[in-house]
Design a protein around this motif. Structure first.
Motif, PDB file in Angstrom:
ATOM      1  N   PHE A   9       0.804  -1.242   0.089  1.00 58.07           N
ATOM      2  CA  PHE A   9       0.116  -0.037   0.192  1.00 58.07           C
ATOM      3  C   PHE A   9       0.982   1.618   0.182  1.00 58.07           C
ATOM      4  N   GLY A  10       1.642   1.721   1.054  1.00 61.56           N
ATOM      5  CA  GLY A  10       2.409   2.626   1.218  1.00 61.56           C
ATOM      6  C   GLY A  10       3.473   2.881   0.277  1.00 61.56           C
ATOM      7  N   GLY A  11       3.783   3.769  -0.405  1.00 60.00           N
ATOM      8  CA  GLY A  11       4.656   3.912  -1.581  1.00 60.00           C
ATOM      9  C   GLY A  11       4.619   3.236  -2.770  1.00 60.00           C
ATOM     10  N   VAL A  12       3.086   2.707  -2.814  1.00 64.74           N
ATOM     11  CA  VAL A  12       2.817   2.083  -4.169  1.00 64.74           C
ATOM     12  C   VAL A  12       1.604   2.795  -4.484  1.00 64.74           C
ATOM     13  N   LEU A  13       0.403   2.476  -3.848  1.00 66.15           N
ATOM     14  CA  LEU A  13      -0.583   3.207  -4.070  1.00 66.15           C
ATOM     15  C   LEU A  13      -0.664   4.551  -3.664  1.00 66.15           C
ATOM     16  N   THR A  14       0.349   4.994  -2.772  1.00 62.99           N
ATOM     17  CA  THR A  14       0.393   6.286  -2.206  1.00 62.99           C
ATOM     18  C   THR A  14       1.957   6.771  -2.484  1.00 62.99           C
ATOM     19  N   SER A  16       5.554   7.883  -1.747  1.00 67.73           N
ATOM     20  CA  SER A  16       6.464   7.464  -0.802  1.00 67.73           C
ATOM     21  C   SER A  16       6.784   8.343   0.592  1.00 67.73           C
ATOM     22  N   PRO A  17       6.727   7.695   1.808  1.00 68.06           N
ATOM     23  CA  PRO A  17       6.911   8.426   2.858  1.00 68.06           C
ATOM     24  C   PRO A  17       8.249   9.098   2.942  1.00 68.06           C
ATOM     25  N   PHE A  18       9.277   8.545   2.000  1.00 67.25           N
ATOM     26  CA  PHE A  18      10.701   9.046   2.026  1.00 67.25           C
ATOM     27  C   PHE A  18      10.465  10.322   1.408  1.00 67.25           C
ATOM     28  N   GLU A  19       9.577  10.612   0.552  1.00 66.00           N
ATOM     29  CA  GLU A  19       9.595  12.108   0.108  1.00 66.00           C
ATOM     30  C   GLU A  19       9.257  13.066   1.149  1.00 66.00           C
ATOM     31  N   ALA A  20       8.326  12.612   2.020  1.00 67.94           N
ATOM     32  CA  ALA A  20       8.183  13.458   3.205  1.00 67.94           C
ATOM     33  C   ALA A  20       9.047  13.539   4.206  1.00 67.94           C
ATOM     34  N   PHE A  21       9.721  12.429   4.354  1.00 67.76           N
ATOM     35  CA  PHE A  21      11.103  12.397   5.225  1.00 67.76           C
ATOM     36  C   PHE A  21      11.918  13.502   4.888  1.00 67.76           C
ATOM     37  N   ALA A  22      12.467  13.447   3.655  1.00 64.63           N
ATOM     38  CA  ALA A  22      13.508  14.338   3.068  1.00 64.63           C
ATOM     39  C   ALA A  22      12.913  15.748   3.154  1.00 64.63           C
ATOM     40  N   ARG A  23      11.752  16.046   2.913  1.00 60.56           N
ATOM     41  CA  ARG A  23      11.093  17.416   2.919  1.00 60.56           C
ATOM     42  C   ARG A  23      11.343  17.803   4.522  1.00 60.56           C
ATOM     43  N   ASP A  33      18.526  12.009   5.576  1.00 60.47           N
ATOM     44  CA  ASP A  33      18.230  10.665   5.752  1.00 60.47           C
ATOM     45  C   ASP A  33      18.251  10.325   7.226  1.00 60.47           C
ATOM     46  N   ILE A  34      18.357  11.143   8.154  1.00 60.81           N
ATOM     47  CA  ILE A  34      18.461  10.965   9.557  1.00 60.81           C
ATOM     48  C   ILE A  34      17.244   9.938   9.869  1.00 60.81           C
ATOM     49  N   ILE A  35      16.199   9.985   9.303  1.00 56.62           N
ATOM     50  CA  ILE A  35      14.725   9.406   9.771  1.00 56.62           C
ATOM     51  C   ILE A  35      15.090   7.905   9.315  1.00 56.62           C
ATOM     52  N   ARG A  36      15.376   7.981   7.903  1.00 54.84           N
ATOM     53  CA  ARG A  36      15.608   6.634   7.339  1.00 54.84           C
ATOM     54  C   ARG A  36      16.691   5.751   8.075  1.00 54.84           C
ATOM     55  N   ARG A  37      17.813   6.347   8.380  1.00 55.98           N
ATOM     56  CA  ARG A  37      18.871   5.720   9.067  1.00 55.98           C
ATOM     57  C   ARG A  37      18.473   5.122  10.556  1.00 55.98           C
ATOM     58  N   GLY A  78       9.494  10.671  17.783  1.00 54.90           N
ATOM     59  CA  GLY A  78       8.927   9.988  17.004  1.00 54.90           C
ATOM     60  C   GLY A  78       7.187  10.469  16.435  1.00 54.90           C
ATOM     61  N   LYS A  79       6.809  11.386  17.480  1.00 54.02           N
ATOM     62  CA  LYS A  79       5.527  11.771  17.264  1.00 54.02           C
ATOM     63  C   LYS A  79       5.664  12.871  15.776  1.00 54.02           C
ATOM     64  N   ASP A  80       6.526  13.232  15.683  1.00 57.31           N
ATOM     65  CA  ASP A  80       7.042  14.130  14.485  1.00 57.31           C
ATOM     66  C   ASP A  80       6.941  13.394  13.055  1.00 57.31           C
ATOM     67  N   VAL A  81       7.391  12.081  13.298  1.00 54.29           N
ATOM     68  CA  VAL A  81       7.668  11.134  12.201  1.00 54.29           C
ATOM     69  C   VAL A  81       6.305  10.557  11.621  1.00 54.29           C
ATOM     70  N   LEU A  82       5.316  10.334  12.425  1.00 55.52           N
ATOM     71  CA  LEU A  82       4.237   9.587  12.204  1.00 55.52           C
ATOM     72  C   LEU A  82       3.279  10.319  11.154  1.00 55.52           C
ATOM     73  N   PRO A  83       3.125  11.446  11.278  1.00 59.41           N
ATOM     74  CA  PRO A  83       2.085  12.410  10.200  1.00 59.41           C
ATOM     75  C   PRO A  83       3.045  12.164   8.913  1.00 59.41           C
ATOM     76  N   LEU A  84       4.204  11.990   8.740  1.00 57.72           N
ATOM     77  CA  LEU A  84       4.912  11.820   7.476  1.00 57.72           C
ATOM     78  C   LEU A  84       4.788  10.463   6.842  1.00 57.72           C
ATOM     79  N   LEU A  85       4.055   9.698   7.621  1.00 53.30           N
ATOM     80  CA  LEU A  85       3.799   8.352   6.741  1.00 53.30           C
ATOM     81  C   LEU A  85       3.023   8.262   6.042  1.00 53.30           C
ATOM     82  N   SER A  86       2.040   9.031   5.909  1.00 54.44           N
ATOM     83  CA  SER A  86       0.644   8.612   5.280  1.00 54.44           C
ATOM     84  C   SER A  86       0.767   8.866   3.604  1.00 54.44           C
TER      85      SER A  86
END
Length: 205
Positions: A9-14, A16-23, A33-37, A78-86
């Motif tokens: 689902f995530g990153g396919v039909l939506t 990628s959260p990676f784009e939101a992480f980078a922003r 890449d601190i979040i991905r690392r 962690g709470k700042d990361v969760l909204p970036l996932l969607s």
């Protein structure tokens, strides 16, 4: 002969959260890449893994993620990361899914976070009912654990050799490929749809 198409689902039909992480990192002057690392370090036992398995609640995740990211160079709550996932739904991928469903069985495998872990705005609301209704079967790994691919083909009553699986992460494609599935690594919508058209023989746009 294709019998079923199985989707992450995530990153396919939506998107990628990676784009939101980078922003997020750029806007706040954080190391790239601190979040991905942080997610990748000790990936079976880190804050992320424990939260996905529903072993810790959101407050514990918030603290643990902050500790782990700080050890890698910058504190991120962690709470700042969760909204970036969607991510955002990709309408062209949803259209492809609709056309696939008209011909083949469809399944969705998602490592969605536990339903009660995040507020509906960034969590459950992403799993738009209209899109989820397009799947014959959905498996969420946070609830189910391993053997997911095997369970999916058993439930759909299909031969894995007659299945296509789409995911944006290579590590998730490997077990599907070992079972004999045709796998598509989703880099972007246009590329994924082109490969899916080639594999199914359908026009998907």
């Amino acid at each position: 002969m294709i019998e079923a198409v199985i989707w992450d689902f995530g990153g396919v039909l939506t998107t990628s959260p990676f784009e939101a992480f980078a922003r997020y990192e750029t806007e706040r002057g954080l190391p790239i890449d601190i979040i991905r690392r942080t997610n990748a370090a000790n990936h079976l036992e880190n804050a992320w893994a424990k939260f996905e398995r529903a072993e810790i609640d959101i407050d514990a995740f918030d603290d643990l993620f902050a500790t782990e990211s700080k050890a890698l160079g910058a504190e991120v709550r962690g709470k700042d990361v969760l909204p970036l996932l969607s991510g955002d739904l990709r309408p062209e991928m949803v259209e492809a899914l609709k056309r696939v469903k008209a011909k083949f069985k469809t399944g969705c495998i998602t490592n969605n976070l536990p339903a009660n872990a995040i507020g509906s705005r960034s969590g459950r609301s992403l799993y738009v009912a209209e899109v989820m209704a397009l799947f014959d079967h959905i498996i969420e790994s946070a609830k189910i654990g391993l053997r997911i691919y095997q369970m999916m083909v058993e439930t759909l009553q299909v031969n894995p050799k007659n299945c296509i699986y789409l995911d944006d992460l290579g590590v998730n494609l490997k077990p599907a490929r070992e079972m004999g599935m045709t796998t598509i690594k989703v880099v972007n919508s246009a590329q994924a749809i082109a490969e899916l058209e080639a594999a199914t023989g359908l026009t998907l746009r």
